[in-house]
Design an enzyme around this catalytic site. Structure first.
Site, mmCIF file in Angstrom:
data_model
loop_
_atom_site.group_PDB
_atom_site.id
_atom_site.type_symbol
_atom_site.label_atom_id
_atom_site.label_comp_id
_atom_site.label_asym_id
_atom_site.label_seq_id
_atom_site.Cartn_x
_atom_site.Cartn_y
_atom_site.Cartn_z
ATOM 1 N N ASP A 85 51.435 24.034 10.281
ATOM 2 C CA ASP A 85 50.810 25.359 10.286
ATOM 3 C C ASP A 85 49.557 25.273 11.157
ATOM 4 O OD1 ASP A 85 49.856 27.905 9.663
ATOM 5 O OD2 ASP A 85 50.433 27.762 7.553
ATOM 6 N N ASP A 96 47.961 32.710 14.034
ATOM 7 C CA ASP A 96 48.355 31.899 12.880
ATOM 8 C C ASP A 96 49.866 31.704 12.988
ATOM 9 O OD1 ASP A 96 48.663 30.712 10.402
ATOM 10 O OD2 ASP A 96 47.854 32.399 9.245
ATOM 11 N N HIS A 155 50.093 37.906 5.304
ATOM 12 C CA HIS A 155 48.752 38.465 5.129
ATOM 13 C C HIS A 155 48.322 39.181 6.398
ATOM 14 C CE1 HIS A 155 47.491 34.979 7.574
ATOM 15 N NE2 HIS A 155 48.433 34.355 6.909
ATOM 16 N N HIS A 163 42.858 35.369 5.971
ATOM 17 C CA HIS A 163 43.814 35.813 4.954
ATOM 18 C C HIS A 163 43.331 37.135 4.379
ATOM 19 C CE1 HIS A 163 46.439 32.079 3.825
ATOM 20 N NE2 HIS A 163 46.630 32.502 5.044
ATOM 21 N N GLU A 188 54.989 34.902 6.791
ATOM 22 C CA GLU A 188 55.282 33.482 6.619
ATOM 23 C C GLU A 188 56.179 33.184 5.431
ATOM 24 O OE1 GLU A 188 51.955 30.833 5.928
ATOM 25 O OE2 GLU A 188 50.579 32.508 5.745
ATOM 26 N N GLU A 281 56.301 30.943 10.577
ATOM 27 C CA GLU A 281 55.242 31.969 10.596
ATOM 28 C C GLU A 281 54.908 32.376 12.015
ATOM 29 O OE1 GLU A 281 51.338 30.681 9.247
ATOM 30 O OE2 GLU A 281 50.735 32.746 8.869
HETATM 31 CO CO CO Z 1 49.101 32.346 7.596
#
Ligand code: CO
Length: 303
Positions: A85, A96, A155, A163, A188, A281
């Site tokens: 991640d 992200d 998010h 987030h 995600e 994600e």
């Molecule tokens: Co994330």
């Protein structure tokens, strides 16, 4: 969204995409996960960005919030599900992105996580509701005979907010919250053998600034200032601090800062039944069509 802001989001997203391409190319059994994390973080800095959080490398039933410690000896084993991640930001505008590496490219969990993410992205347009996105994701996973992690969600993203709310569950729900043109969201899905959840576990290697608090140790005050100013209140790794401070001071300082609620801690999250988990994600700017910042927009040119 202002053009300048859009460009920063795209730049940050592209750094994630570059990091992914680089990692997938070199990924093999025997690699130290510390080396993978440090290489990605250095790459982001090299491109003029900053990590939006420490690279998370969560293997098998470890699902999230594992970043290698400064002397982490763990290596990738054949068949491991290695969730990577990555967050990059440019002046606080964040990309992200996560992907799962495995020495078996046909792993069904990995394929399903990817497919569920694509299904979620497909329904995005201005006016889409949280419920519609969640439905598309969970439907894809259950049709594959697999299950999502119910207590990890997508998010929103905002400047220096990694987030934001509302969260976007990977399970069906009734949320009528609508996303508008220019909203930035990260989807995600986490996929495992059957619908389940994660629980907190040790160790804690990731922290985030919460508030200024009086603390006694000089190093604790320095670390708190670093967390606030240098890391922009975004999460940071204990291992980053060890480049400037001794291990004993870092341990003491973090203990003081945690105890006084100056810092938030991110314990490692594990799948409750010890099952392996895959994750995918991307960051998306809501528009028609949606802009996926963390993928290459066009096929890369051959050199
Ligand atoms: Co994330």
């Amino acid at each position: 969204m202002e053009k300048e802001v859009l460009e920063k989001y795209k730049k940050a997203g592209r750094m994630c995409a570059e990091a992914r391409r680089d990692t997938e190319k070199s990924f093999k059994a025997g690699m130290r996960i510390l080396d993978i994390a440090e290489r990605i973080e250095a790459k982001i800095m090299g491109m003029g960005g900053r990590p939006a959080f420490p690279v998370n490398i969560s293997i098998n039933d470890i699902t999230a919030h594992y970043t290698p410690s400064a002397n982490d000896q763990r290596v990738v084993e054949r068949g491991d599900l290695v969730k990577i991640d990555v967050g990059a930001h440019v002046d606080g505008y964040i990309g992200d992105m996560a992907f799962t590496c495995c020495t078996d490219p046909d792993n069904p969990l990995v394929r399903c996580a990817r497919k569920a993410l694509d299904a979620g992205i497909k329904v995005i347009e201005p006016g889409v509701t949280v419920a519609e996105i969640s439905h598309a994701i969970e439907e894809t996973v259950s049709k594959a005979g697999l299950g999502v992690i119910v207590n990890l969600t997508g998010h929103t993203l905002d400047k220096y907010v990694f987030h934001g709310s509302p969260s976007i569950p990977n399970t069906k729900n009734n949320s009528a919250h609508r996303f508008n043109e220019g909203d930035v969201i990260a989807l995600e899905p986490f996929v495992t053998e059957k619908k389940s959840f994660v629980k907190e576990s040790g160790p804690v290697e990731i922290f985030r600034y919460l508030q200024d608090r009086p603390v006694r140790l000089a190093e604790a005050r320095k670390i708190l200032a670093l967390a606030r100013d240098e890391y922009g209140k975004l999460p940071f790794a204990k291992r980053w601090l060890l480049k400037q401070f001794s291990p004993i001071k870092v341990a003491l300082a973090l203990r003081q800062l945690e105890a006084s609620y100056a810092l938030e801690r991110y314990p490692v999250l594990r799948e409750a039944g010890g099952r392996p988990v895959a994750q995918a994600e991307d960051t998306i700017i809501v528009s028609d069509p949606p802009v996926v910042t963390t993928r290459f927009a066009e096929p890369t040119k051959k050199k």
